[in-house]
Scaffold this motif. Sequence first.
Motif: not given
Length: 285
Positions: A51-54, A228-229, A279-283
């Motif tokens: 979760m660093t970037e988000t 992210s990478a 970035v690809g997460f979803s709730p």
Amino acid sequence: MKKIGALVLALALALSLTACGQKAEQTTVQEEPESGEAEPVELVVFAAASMTETLTEIADLYKNTAPNVTLTFNFGSSGTLLTQIEEGAECDLFISAASTQMNALDGTLAQDVEKNPDGLDMLVPGSRIDLLENKVTLAVPEGNPKGIESFDQLAQLLADGAVFLAMGNSDVPVGQYTQKIFAYYGLDEAALAQAGVLTYGSDVKEVTTHVSEAAVDCGVIYATDAFSAGLTVVDSATPEMCGQVIYPAAVIQGGNEEAAQAFLDYLQTDEAMAVFESVGFSPAF
């Protein structure tokens, strides 16, 4: 005439005193202090490395909502973060990359020795939620030198000793998901490690770095880290292979509980969720 003059003078004096009194009263009202700004708050958030970037981006957005709040993040593997919390590290909000680490702090599971082995009760009651869902993916270095196309193919290549794979340690959620994938394909991790076809990372960021630097032929990482990478994803694991990848979050007792809950509420807003989804997460709630 003198009486009339005296009467007029007295009346004028009374009116003048009344006006002065009203003026003084109005001045007093105007000088009452306005409600002050909110007191400064430092909020310590322990969050999975993926979760660093988000969260770093969301922290900048949150300044507009709560300018008095300073967010301090501790990113790392969920297993390491859990250990730090258990040992008394200052933490107001915990977001892990799997339910296992959160269960170990959940007082509602205190009687379940398997899920909460130490019977800890460290979460603020009612604060725990499933915040996000991620995907476990198979990522390859630039150019995909080994031509890897799927988990099915990976299983065969590992069995043949023909590929070098990076995965997370056993105490890291992404490593635990990889172990489930091995079990799904009937692969023996110990035998693979002895055969020299596996290398390990202390968290998902380290596994991602192995793939980015082409130190391995492929790696099992989250979809968000691959994004992210800038890595190529050749396949995604199904829930049958490793289960759902749920990120639970909860407020930790004894800290800035109100401010932590407010930030957790914000993470569920459309504004914050748009960053996660980018970035690809979803709730997951």
